[in-house]
Design a protein around this motif. Structure first.
Motif, PDB file in Angstrom:
ATOM      1  N   GLN A 116       0.910  -1.040   0.042  1.00 27.07           N
ATOM      2  CA  GLN A 116      -0.187   0.331   0.066  1.00 27.07           C
ATOM      3  C   GLN A 116       0.910   1.311  -0.165  1.00 27.07           C
ATOM      4  O   GLN A 116       1.505   1.026   1.022  1.00 27.07           O
ATOM      5  N   MET A 117       0.757   2.380  -0.811  1.00 22.90           N
ATOM      6  CA  MET A 117       1.655   3.267  -1.301  1.00 22.90           C
ATOM      7  C   MET A 117       0.656   4.253  -1.210  1.00 22.90           C
ATOM      8  O   MET A 117      -0.074   4.610  -1.488  1.00 22.90           O
ATOM      9  N   ASN A 118       1.318   5.203   0.267  1.00 22.66           N
ATOM     10  CA  ASN A 118      -0.506   6.709   0.195  1.00 22.66           C
ATOM     11  C   ASN A 118       1.920   7.695   0.555  1.00 22.66           C
ATOM     12  O   ASN A 118       1.975   7.450   0.052  1.00 22.66           O
ATOM     13  N   SER A 119       0.472   8.842   0.017  1.00 22.58           N
ATOM     14  CA  SER A 119       1.680  10.058   0.229  1.00 22.58           C
ATOM     15  C   SER A 119       2.380  10.041  -1.152  1.00 22.58           C
ATOM     16  O   SER A 119       3.191  10.502  -0.836  1.00 22.58           O
ATOM     17  N   LEU A 120       2.011   9.667  -2.260  1.00 22.97           N
ATOM     18  CA  LEU A 120       3.281   9.042  -3.084  1.00 22.97           C
ATOM     19  C   LEU A 120       4.018  10.688  -3.991  1.00 22.97           C
ATOM     20  O   LEU A 120       3.150  11.514  -3.771  1.00 22.97           O
ATOM     21  N   LYS A 121       5.507  11.350  -4.216  1.00 27.93           N
ATOM     22  CA  LYS A 121       5.591  11.708  -4.492  1.00 27.93           C
ATOM     23  C   LYS A 121       6.105  11.288  -6.033  1.00 27.93           C
ATOM     24  O   LYS A 121       7.020  10.133  -6.434  1.00 27.93           O
ATOM     25  N   PRO A 122       6.232  12.172  -6.927  1.00 29.96           N
ATOM     26  CA  PRO A 122       7.571  11.965  -7.998  1.00 29.96           C
ATOM     27  C   PRO A 122       8.934  11.200  -7.608  1.00 29.96           C
ATOM     28  O   PRO A 122       8.981   9.997  -9.174  1.00 29.96           O
ATOM     29  N   GLU A 123       9.103  11.430  -7.431  1.00 29.22           N
ATOM     30  CA  GLU A 123      10.621  10.674  -7.165  1.00 29.22           C
ATOM     31  C   GLU A 123      10.175   8.916  -6.608  1.00 29.22           C
ATOM     32  O   GLU A 123      10.685   8.469  -6.274  1.00 29.22           O
ATOM     33  N   ASP A 124       8.966   8.695  -6.585  1.00 28.72           N
ATOM     34  CA  ASP A 124       9.130   7.278  -5.808  1.00 28.72           C
ATOM     35  C   ASP A 124       8.395   6.477  -7.579  1.00 28.72           C
ATOM     36  O   ASP A 124       8.470   4.916  -7.922  1.00 28.72           O
ATOM     37  N   THR A 125       8.643   6.977  -8.463  1.00 24.76           N
ATOM     38  CA  THR A 125       8.202   6.756  -9.875  1.00 24.76           C
ATOM     39  C   THR A 125       9.469   5.706 -10.112  1.00 24.76           C
ATOM     40  O   THR A 125      10.439   5.862  -9.987  1.00 24.76           O
ATOM     41  N   ALA A 126       9.106   4.506 -11.024  1.00 22.57           N
ATOM     42  CA  ALA A 126       9.947   3.550 -10.418  1.00 22.57           C
ATOM     43  C   ALA A 126       8.907   2.186 -11.345  1.00 22.57           C
ATOM     44  O   ALA A 126       8.099   2.067 -11.001  1.00 22.57           O
TER      45      ALA A 126
END
Length: 126
Positions: A82-92
């Protein structure tokens, strides 16, 4: 031979949420310690989170602690992220992996994993 199939990736705006799933087949899922890794373009694959076969012990990378949560359902042979508060740097591209007979502290290391999925793309727009 264990097969792992990830799903749930996609495009989301910064601050949004996604839940990744990894379905396992071909082995005794409850024996496996499961990990999530990610790899952004031009970068090495990095550890994200892992969960012990007992479903109790978990570890996280500092960059995702407090935002991501790993869990597993041994009855469904599935591990979740579960991924919350996603940021652009989580792109992968996010990969799940399975390992047998390793300590929870060793689960940060790619080389200890025996099986890998094909990955699912997560893109976070700003």
């Amino acid at each position: 031979q264990v097969q792992l199939v990830e799903s749930g990736g996609g495009l989301v705006q910064a601050g949004g949420s996604l839940r990744l799933s990894c379905a396992a087949s071909g082995g005794t899922f409850s024996r496996y310690n499961m990990g999530w890794f990610r790899q952004a373009p031009g970068l090495e694959r990095e550890f994200v989170s892992a969960i012990h076969w007992n479903g109790i012990s978990t570890i996280y990378a500092d960059s995702v602690r407090g935002r991501f949560a790993i869990s597993r359902d041994n009855a469904k042979n599935t591990v979740y992220l579960q991924m919350n508060s996603l940021k652009p740097e989580d792109t992968a591209v996010y990969y799940c992996a399975a390992a047998v007979d390793i300590s929870i502290t060793a689960m940060r290391h790619l080389r200890v994993y025996d099986y890998w999925g094909q990955g699912t793309q997560v893109t976070v727009s700003s």
